[in-house]
Design a protein around this motif. Structure first.
Motif: not given
Lengths: 479, 253
Positions: A442-449
């Protein structure tokens, strides 16, 4: 060079990265005129080059280390650094992956760069710099066919002395700053690129920098000259082994974009950041600057995930009318990392335009600062700048800072600055988890976004790599 | 499907649920109504395992497993879905990417291979159509710049994609006009089958005209004080909650 050999070279470069015991010729620590003469002699340099170095050394001795950056580290003893180290022979590098410490291999795998996937780099020419020497440059002959020169700077000093003499130090003068002056005195290797008039470089050029030997500094020097109407896209990558000590990396990169030329320079910086307790890691003090002549275009894209301390401001001098400068940056700090990074856009010519998109992500106990200067000189009639500077915080022990400097001496110039600070919110995490997604993902997805605008500026293969890199760098940032 | 026994739960040391009991069998639709602050939304968040929602005592068994032993994401993978009252935005993360990660996480949990992109997109497009969302919403950031109604429809779209066993709708009708309500209800009704259960949390009887419940429960001060069939909702619409709450207090006294 055949495809197979190229793959091998790339693989060796990466595999070598994880070997701790390579026999090297390493100069004893210390810095004086003899050391500089030694480096120059090792590279069999002409007299003028040695004189240039010695001149820089004199300048450097008079300078003081800058302290204005928002970073803290113990004072560096420049006499405890070794200024030259090279593998004894290429044969000493590991012949196969079996020679590599499995733990390190695993680290690499975690970096999202399993070695066979390097085949994706088939369309990319690579200069591989290992400690103080370039170990090889691929696709040279193919590039030569269209007149593109791509070699190590050491070779360029011998083979293209006129170009080197003319442009070396023309964008970043010796006395520019403390680290740049040091680099001028002791620079070891790096890449040299020349794109002739009107030529569009047929492939991506890239350099992989690797620090391997302990207690050494790496002082890379890169010079890229795009002659009138030419185009080039260049990418650099950097890694270093995990060591408890801090190692110094002080590079200088100069870009010259002559009339109507375009240079796109991308960096995926993944120097060892130190461990979770803040021990070890690279001190990354880098000066990168480009000069854009009439209608020229310089674009910097950087993904900064590594280094214990980063001090880096890839900049553009928009000298010619209608020239364009761009800076797209993702800087991620975790654990005890510190970054003070940003850009300078110096508008000299009429109707010059610059865009700055900076995404800073702080996690752990790290500190992440954006520092940017936009200067409109009196002659910058009708110039424009747009700056967007966003910070994302993960957890409650990290820090984000923004230091924008805006100087306008031309009333017709337009400068826009937008800044936001946000957090990875509990609600966002909850939504992801409620849909079955684990917190790390979730964190990596949010940061990538959050970084999407910058990633889309990277060459395709590296955009994927950068995304994976963020994932690894964020590991352990979720409680 | 779901068995809640004598559940006591608190948020920030404030006790909200005070002895909740609820039995839900496969295929059933249960509506939970009640005055503001009675613990309706809290029930949904306790079930889905939101951080900060602490269970003090009692038990929840979901499909034969102890729900309270599971992390939030584990509960989701086991088939528990919560349609949020206020769906949050995740800028830059496309709906498509987000839902692919969710669907793959659930599939992995079941020991299935991740869905290939083509099949996933086909499914996702179908679900978008079903809730009247333009296909390009899949490319937009999760809830980014969506209107209130679009966010709610997006929740239902996600529910249809994940095909959960237990769907909790937390005031999904709030802020919806009649047309949007119809779309949402159609989506829910299309999912109704003998193996899937629903908890519909709502303030208003209106929604229950569209989604017909098997049972209606009135929650007050953290407990169910009355249960009945759908006619109870109509009675509440007419008389309000006051008479029930007063009766309950007198009963307790």
């Amino acid at each position: 060079m055949s495809q197979e050999q190229i793959d091998q070279l790339i693989q060796k470069e990466y595999a070598a990265g994880f070997v701790t015991n390579i026999e090297s010729d390493t100069l004893a620590p210390g810095l004086n005129e003899d050391v500089i003469a030694f480096i120059s002699a090792k590279k069999n340099e002409p007299e003028w080059m040695l004189e240039w170095r010695l001149k820089a050394y004199k300048v450097w001795k008079e300078m003081v280390e800058p302290e204005w950056a928002h970073v803290h580290y113990p004072k560096i003893d420049f006499n405890e650094v070794s200024y030259y180290s090279a593998p004894k022979s290429m044969a000493d590098r590991p012949q196969s992956l079996d020679d590599v410490d499995p733990e390190l291999l695993e680290t690499y795998k975690k970096l999202g760069i399993p070695l066979h996937e390097q085949e994706a780099l088939a369309g990319v020419a690579v200069d591989a710099v290992f400690d103080s020497v370039s170990v090889g440059t691929t696709f040279r002959s193919k590039l030569k066919e269209v007149g593109v020169i791509f070699c190590s700077i050491s070779e360029a000093v011998h083979e293209y002395p006129e170009l080197v003499k003319k442009y070396l130090g023309s964008v970043v003068p010796q006395k520019d700053n403390f680290y740049a002056a040091l680099n001028c005195a002791v620079f070891s290797d790096g890449s040299f690129v020349y794109i002739p008039k009107g030529v569009r470089c047929p492939m991506e050029l890239s350099t992989y920098f690797r620090i391997n030997e302990s207690k050494t500094g790496q002082f890379e020097r890169t010079l890229i000259i795009a002659d009138e109407g030419s185009h080039v896209s260049y990418l650099e990558g950097c890694t270093a082994p995990m060591r408890d000590e801090n190692q110094l990396h002080a590079a200088v990169v100069e870009l010259v974009a002559l009339d109507n030329a375009k240079i796109k320079y991308s960096t995926v910086q993944n120097w060892y950041p130190g461990n979770a307790q803040g021990m070890g890691g690279i001190y990354n003090f880098v000066t990168k600057r480009g000069i854009a002549h009439t209608n020229a275009h310089i674009s910097w894209t950087q993904v900064e995930t590594g280094s214990a301390v980063t001090w880096k401001y890839p900049s553009c001098i928009l000298k010619g009318d209608n020239s364009v400068g761009e800076f797209y940056s993702v800087a991620l700090t975790n654990n005890y990392q510190q970054a003070d990074t940003g850009t300078k856009m110096i508008h000299l010519g009429k109707n010059t335009r610059s865009t700055i998109i900076s995404k800073g992500i702080s996690a752990g106990k790290s500190s992440n600062a954006y520092r940017g200067l936009v200067r409109m000189n009196p002659g910058a009639e009708g110039a424009r700048n747009f700056t967007q500077c966003d910070s994302l915080l993960i957890g409650d022990q990290c820090a984000a800072h923004t230091f924008p400097y805006i100087e306008s001496k031309n009333p017709s110039a337009i400068i826009e600055h937008e800044a936001t600070t946000s957090r990875v919110s509990d609600d966002q995490m909850y939504l992801c988890q409620q849909r079955g997604i684990n917190p790390e993902k979730a964190v990596s997805m949010i940061v990538n976004g959050f970084c999407k605008e910058v990633f889309k500026e990277l060459p395709m293969e590296f955009a994927v790599e950068a995304g994976k890199l963020l994932e690894v760098s964020l590991e352990g940032s979720v409680g | 499907m779901l068995s809640i026994k004598d559940l006591h739960a608190s948020v920030e040391d404030k006790q909200i649920l005070k002895g909740l009991n609820l039995e839900i069998k496969p295929g059933e639709v249960h509506a939970i109504m009640g005055p503001n602050g009675s613990g309706k939304s809290t029930t949904g968040h306790v079930l889905s395992g939101r951080e900060g929602y602490n269970v003090d005592s009692g038990s929840i068994v979901f499909n034969g497993k102890d729900l309270l032993e599971m992390d939030t994401e584990e509960r989701a993978r086991e088939g528990l879905f919560l349609a949020f009252q206020y769906p949050v935005e995740i800028p830059g993360v496309s709906n498509m990417e987000f839902m692919k990660a969710a669907v793959d996480a659930v599939r992995e949990h079941r020991g299935e291979e991740p869905l290939d992109s083509v099949s996933f997109m086909k499914k996702a497009r179908e679900r978008c159509k079903a809730v009247n969302l333009p296909i390009d919403f899949l490319k937009r950031g999760v809830n980014e710049g969506f209107s209130g109604g679009e966010k709610k429809r997006n929740e239902i779209m996600q529910m249809m994609l994940l095909e959960p066993k237990l769907c909790i709708l937390d005031e999904t009708d709030s802020g919806l006009d009649i047309d949007a309500l119809q779309v949402v209800a159609d989506g829910v009704n299309a999912l109704r089958d003998s193996g899937r259960s629903f908890i519909v949390v709502t303030h208003y009887q209106r929604l229950l005209n569209y989604i017909e419940p098997d049972y209606v429960h009135v929650l007050s001060d953290g407990r169910i004080i009355k249960s009945g069939d759908k006619s109870l909702a109509l009675e509440l619409e007419e008389k309000g909650y006051g008479w029930l709450v007063t009766a309950d207090e007198e009963g307790v006294a």
